[in-house]
Motif scaffolding. Structure first.
Motif, PDB file in Angstrom:
ATOM      1  N   GLY A 187      47.389  44.655  44.161  1.00  0.00           N
ATOM      2  CA  GLY A 187      48.199  45.205  43.071  1.00  0.00           C
ATOM      3  C   GLY A 187      48.755  46.572  43.450  1.00  0.00           C
ATOM      4  N   LYS A 209      37.890  50.954  43.294  1.00  0.00           N
ATOM      5  CA  LYS A 209      38.752  49.793  43.186  1.00  0.00           C
ATOM      6  C   LYS A 209      38.153  48.621  43.944  1.00  0.00           C
ATOM      7  N   ARG A 232      47.204  37.661  43.148  1.00  0.00           N
ATOM      8  CA  ARG A 232      47.676  39.049  43.118  1.00  0.00           C
ATOM      9  C   ARG A 232      46.609  39.909  42.469  1.00  0.00           C
ATOM     10  N   GLY A 233      46.276  41.013  43.113  1.00  0.00           N
ATOM     11  CA  GLY A 233      45.302  41.950  42.553  1.00  0.00           C
ATOM     12  C   GLY A 233      45.895  42.681  41.368  1.00  0.00           C
ATOM     13  N   SER A 234      45.029  43.210  40.531  1.00  0.00           N
ATOM     14  CA  SER A 234      45.502  43.930  39.341  1.00  0.00           C
ATOM     15  C   SER A 234      45.960  45.337  39.719  1.00  0.00           C
ATOM     16  N   ASN A 235      46.836  45.885  38.889  1.00  0.00           N
ATOM     17  CA  ASN A 235      47.321  47.251  39.089  1.00  0.00           C
ATOM     18  C   ASN A 235      46.244  48.244  38.661  1.00  0.00           C
ATOM     19  N   ALA A 257      43.248  41.365  45.893  1.00  0.00           N
ATOM     20  CA  ALA A 257      43.246  40.077  45.202  1.00  0.00           C
ATOM     21  C   ALA A 257      42.019  39.275  45.616  1.00  0.00           C
ATOM     22  N   ASN A 266      44.143  47.119  43.173  1.00  0.00           N
ATOM     23  CA  ASN A 266      42.996  46.274  43.489  1.00  0.00           C
ATOM     24  C   ASN A 266      43.383  45.149  44.438  1.00  0.00           C
TER      25      ASN A 266
END
Length: 178
Positions: free
Chosen positions: A152, A46, A19-22, A145, A143
């Motif tokens: 995210g 991003k 999972r990408g970051s927020n 993943a 962002n």
């Protein structure tokens, strides 16, 4: 967008989903924009999927290979004998870090991550009636993943610019005549 390893091809076990970051941004709004709502376009930096490897992290023309330690499941199971009998424990595979696959020939652009920094213009629809300090969320606009997975979210912090003539009192607007 880049593909992940999840579906078939790698043993069909329980792989970890990347999972990408927020991402967090502040949006300044004047009183008219707060009252009526507005659509804003903002440019953000991003992580996005790497074009060179389509987000896989593997060099063009190659593919990630099944992890020999977990056989593509992303986890390893150990059976140990204790005085109570045999115990089974399961943990994330240390060789592939739960991904179920190993990249032997890494992409030269993203160095095997499957993501690169880029700028993107995102259109944000702000509904009418938001207030200072409110947070809005856009699913999947954060962002990307690493090596495929779920992006995210984009978290938007609303900042209301003070109006020179009007003052807010809760949901009421006050105008000073003097």
């Amino acid at each position: 967008g880049g593909g992940g390893f999840g579906g078939g091809g790698f043993g069909g076990g329980r792989q970890r989903v990347n999972r990408g970051s927020n991402l967090r941004v502040r949006v300044k709004l004047n009183l008219e924009e707060v009252t009526h709502g507005v659509e804003k376009k903002i440019k953000i930096r991003k992580y996005v999927p790497c074009d060179e490897c389509s987000g896989t992290g593997a060099e063009k023309g190659s593919r990630p290979s099944t992890c020999p330690t977990c056989h593509g499941t992303g986890h390893v199971t150990r059976i140990t004998s204790t005085f109570l009998g045999q115990m089974q424990t399961s943990s994330t595979c240390p060789q592939c870090d739960g991904e179920g696959a190993i990249i032997t020939s890494k992409c030269k652009v993203c160095h095997g991550d499957g993501i690169v920094k880029s700028e993107e213009v995102i259109s944000i629809k702000i509904p009418a009636g938001v207030s200072n300090g409110m947070q809005l969320s856009m699913s999947g606009k954060g962002n990307a993943a690493a090596r495929g997975g779920v992006p995210g979210d984009l978290i938007i912090f609303v900042e209301e610019e003070p109006d020179p003539e009007l003052k807010r009192d809760g949901s009421n607007l006050l105008y000073d005549l003097y």
